[in-house]
Design an enzyme around this catalytic site. Structure first.
Site, PDB file in Angstrom:
ATOM      1  N   LYS A 157      31.148  32.182  -2.406  1.00  0.00           N
ATOM      2  CA  LYS A 157      30.571  33.486  -2.015  1.00  0.00           C
ATOM      3  C   LYS A 157      31.663  34.439  -1.503  1.00  0.00           C
ATOM      4  O   LYS A 157      31.728  35.598  -1.914  1.00  0.00           O
ATOM      5  CB  LYS A 157      29.520  33.232  -0.934  1.00  0.00           C
TER       6      LYS A 157
ATOM      7  N   LYS B  88      31.566  42.083   6.931  1.00  0.00           N
ATOM      8  CA  LYS B  88      31.330  40.691   7.356  1.00  0.00           C
ATOM      9  C   LYS B  88      31.942  39.703   6.356  1.00  0.00           C
ATOM     10  O   LYS B  88      32.678  38.794   6.733  1.00  0.00           O
ATOM     11  CB  LYS B  88      29.819  40.442   7.473  1.00  0.00           C
TER      12      LYS B  88
ATOM     13  N   THR C 130      24.981  33.593   4.798  1.00  0.00           N
ATOM     14  CA  THR C 130      26.413  33.683   4.504  1.00  0.00           C
ATOM     15  C   THR C 130      27.154  33.412   5.808  1.00  0.00           C
ATOM     16  O   THR C 130      27.037  34.196   6.763  1.00  0.00           O
ATOM     17  CB  THR C 130      26.787  35.096   4.009  1.00  0.00           C
TER      18      THR C 130
HETATM   19  P1  NAD Z   1      18.622  39.966   9.051  1.00  0.00           P
HETATM   20  O1  NAD Z   1      19.437  40.283  10.252  1.00  0.00           O
HETATM   21  O2  NAD Z   1      17.688  40.988   8.482  1.00  0.00           O
HETATM   22  O3  NAD Z   1      17.750  38.631   9.346  1.00  0.00           O
HETATM   23  C1  NAD Z   1      18.159  37.557  10.137  1.00  0.00           C
HETATM   24  C2  NAD Z   1      16.926  37.026  10.856  1.00  0.00           C
HETATM   25  O4  NAD Z   1      17.278  35.847  11.592  1.00  0.00           O
HETATM   26  C3  NAD Z   1      16.338  38.027  11.866  1.00  0.00           C
HETATM   27  O5  NAD Z   1      14.984  38.273  11.567  1.00  0.00           O
HETATM   28  C4  NAD Z   1      16.514  37.324  13.216  1.00  0.00           C
HETATM   29  O6  NAD Z   1      15.477  37.597  14.145  1.00  0.00           O
HETATM   30  C5  NAD Z   1      16.509  35.862  12.785  1.00  0.00           C
HETATM   31  N1  NAD Z   1      17.098  34.963  13.765  1.00  0.00           N
HETATM   32  C6  NAD Z   1      18.280  35.066  14.406  1.00  0.00           C
HETATM   33  N2  NAD Z   1      18.464  34.008  15.234  1.00  0.00           N
HETATM   34  C7  NAD Z   1      17.364  33.214  15.089  1.00  0.00           C
HETATM   35  C8  NAD Z   1      16.958  32.001  15.691  1.00  0.00           C
HETATM   36  N3  NAD Z   1      17.707  31.376  16.585  1.00  0.00           N
HETATM   37  N4  NAD Z   1      15.767  31.467  15.321  1.00  0.00           N
HETATM   38  C9  NAD Z   1      14.986  32.108  14.417  1.00  0.00           C
HETATM   39  N5  NAD Z   1      15.319  33.271  13.814  1.00  0.00           N
HETATM   40  C10 NAD Z   1      16.487  33.819  14.157  1.00  0.00           C
HETATM   41  O7  NAD Z   1      19.659  39.466   7.944  1.00  0.00           O
HETATM   42  P2  NAD Z   1      19.432  39.414   6.346  1.00  0.00           P
HETATM   43  O8  NAD Z   1      19.810  40.709   5.737  1.00  0.00           O
HETATM   44  O9  NAD Z   1      18.087  38.811   6.069  1.00  0.00           O
HETATM   45  O10 NAD Z   1      20.582  38.377   5.945  1.00  0.00           O
HETATM   46  C11 NAD Z   1      20.470  36.991   6.231  1.00  0.00           C
HETATM   47  C12 NAD Z   1      21.736  36.295   5.727  1.00  0.00           C
HETATM   48  O11 NAD Z   1      21.881  36.544   4.329  1.00  0.00           O
HETATM   49  C13 NAD Z   1      23.021  36.804   6.397  1.00  0.00           C
HETATM   50  O12 NAD Z   1      23.879  35.709   6.595  1.00  0.00           O
HETATM   51  C14 NAD Z   1      23.587  37.791   5.376  1.00  0.00           C
HETATM   52  O13 NAD Z   1      24.991  37.911   5.456  1.00  0.00           O
HETATM   53  C15 NAD Z   1      23.158  37.143   4.070  1.00  0.00           C
HETATM   54  N6  NAD Z   1      22.996  38.082   2.939  1.00  0.00           N
HETATM   55  C16 NAD Z   1      22.350  39.278   3.109  1.00  0.00           C
HETATM   56  C17 NAD Z   1      22.220  40.137   2.017  1.00  0.00           C
HETATM   57  C18 NAD Z   1      21.508  41.459   2.158  1.00  0.00           C
HETATM   58  O14 NAD Z   1      21.604  42.292   1.235  1.00  0.00           O
HETATM   59  N7  NAD Z   1      20.788  41.723   3.248  1.00  0.00           N
HETATM   60  C19 NAD Z   1      22.762  39.784   0.770  1.00  0.00           C
HETATM   61  C20 NAD Z   1      23.377  38.549   0.629  1.00  0.00           C
HETATM   62  C21 NAD Z   1      23.493  37.698   1.727  1.00  0.00           C
END
Ligand code: NAD
Length: 295
Positions: free
Chosen positions: A168, A243, A93
């Site tokens: 979204k 966010k 997102t």
């Molecule tokens: P998270 O923080 O758990 O995971 C993000 C991952 O990206 C981490 O493991 C981090 O180490 C990795 N990362 C960051 N920079 C990187 C790079 N340069 N190279 C490789 N890996 C890298 O986040 P999440 O909860 O998995 O969410 C991911 C996305 O999905 C976000 O944009 C969030 O807004 C969206 N989202 C999350 C949810 C939820 O319920 N968690 C629901 C809908 C949407």
């Protein structure tokens, strides 16, 4: 079956990548964090040494990262290393502006691209029941759809590049505002001596009916599966609601749209998160609403 690179193995990425493995795809995964890489490996993915290494030989690349700056930085590294005619899908997102920049960058390198943010949270990611909101060219969407179907239940083409992100944040602005409205109604009902169940029975079958009430009720009891019955464990954390509402405000400012309730909702969730409740489910906002009366 395709070779798919998966970059970003967090709360969402790990179970999404696992579902692609289960569907028979060869998944080559990468994350900066070793523990995340280990988890993906134990789910059956091959692990690459870097993001760039993961995309070598991949027909499809998926990124699932925290924010726009991470996506732009990772795409800047990997897109030039992708083959002509391959496809990149960003499921993070992020802000609409960054999403459009990412699409333009991919197009300059002959790589098809889709923005495909998700709704459904970690439960949806585990159960492969996510909704994907997609933006991009028709042909790229047609190529992405069969891959997304292995991780989700509903795949919607919303329009050109950035349209998935737009859908979204508009949806989540409705959700954030309506959860506050439902919480204010229960808070008022409590003061008026009306039981939770009585308000639920009336509003759920009257014009106050909405998803925040009937599927995700912020008080325990009427909807047994809602986080209110589980000490407001997420679900969807308040920090993520902040966010998404902040992204909606940025987009509204840039586009010149008036969203006064969206702005107010952003401020209310921000205050709740700043009180140390960022990891509380967003329906816990009812606690903040009740607390306001005491101020
Ligand atoms: P998270 O923080 O758990 O995971 C993000 C991952 O990206 C981490 O493991 C981090 O180490 C990795 N990362 C960051 N920079 C990187 C790079 N340069 N190279 C490789 N890996 C890298 O986040 P999440 O909860 O998995 O969410 C991911 C996305 O999905 C976000 O944009 C969030 O807004 C969206 N989202 C999350 C949810 C939820 O319920 N968690 C629901 C809908 C949407």
């Amino acid at each position: 079956m395709a070779t798919i690179a998966f970059i970003g193995l967090g709360n969402m990425g790990v179970p999404m990548a696992a579902n692609l493995v289960k569907a028979g795809h060869k998944v080559v995964a990468f994350d900066l964090v070793a523990a995340s890489r280990n988890q993906a490996e134990s789910d059956g993915a091959a692990i690459a040494e870097s993001a760039v290494a993961s995309v070598k030989g991949a027909e499809v690349v998926i990124t699932m990262l925290p924010a726009g700056r991470h996506v732009l930085s990772v795409w800047t590294d990997i897109v030039p290393a992708m083959g002509n005619g391959t496809l990149i899908i960003d499921c993070s997102t992020i802000d609409v502006e960054s999403a459009k920049q990412a699409h333009e960058f991919a197009a300059r390198h002959g790589v098809a691209s889709i923005d495909a943010p998700v709704s459904g949270g970690t439960g949806g990611a585990r159960g492969a029941t996510l909704t994907f909101m997609c933006g991009g060219e028709e042909e790229a969407f047609a190529a992405a759809k069969p891959v997304l179907e292995k991780m989700g239940r509903k795949i919607v083409h919303c329009g050109g590049g950035g349209a998935g992100q737009a859908a979204k944040i508009c949806n989540n602005m409705i959700l954030g505002i309506s959860m506050i409205a439902v919480s204010e109604a229960f808070s008022l009902a409590e003061k008026l001596g009306l039981s939770h169940q009585a308000l639920f029975d009336v509003a759920s079958t009257s014009s106050g009916q909405c998803w925040a009430l009937t599927s995700y009720c912020p008080v325990p009891g009427p909807v047994p599966t809602s986080p209110a019955n589980n000490d407001y464990k997420p679900g969807f954390a308040s920090a993520l609601m902040v966010k998404d509402l902040s992204l909606a405000q940025d987009a509204a400012k840039a586009a010149g749209a008036a969203t006064p309730l969206g702005k107010h909702a952003q401020e209310i969730y921000q205050a709740f998160a700043s009180e140390g409740s960022g990891d509380v489910d967003f329906s816990g906002i009812i606690q903040h609403v009740r607390h306001l009366a005491a101020k």
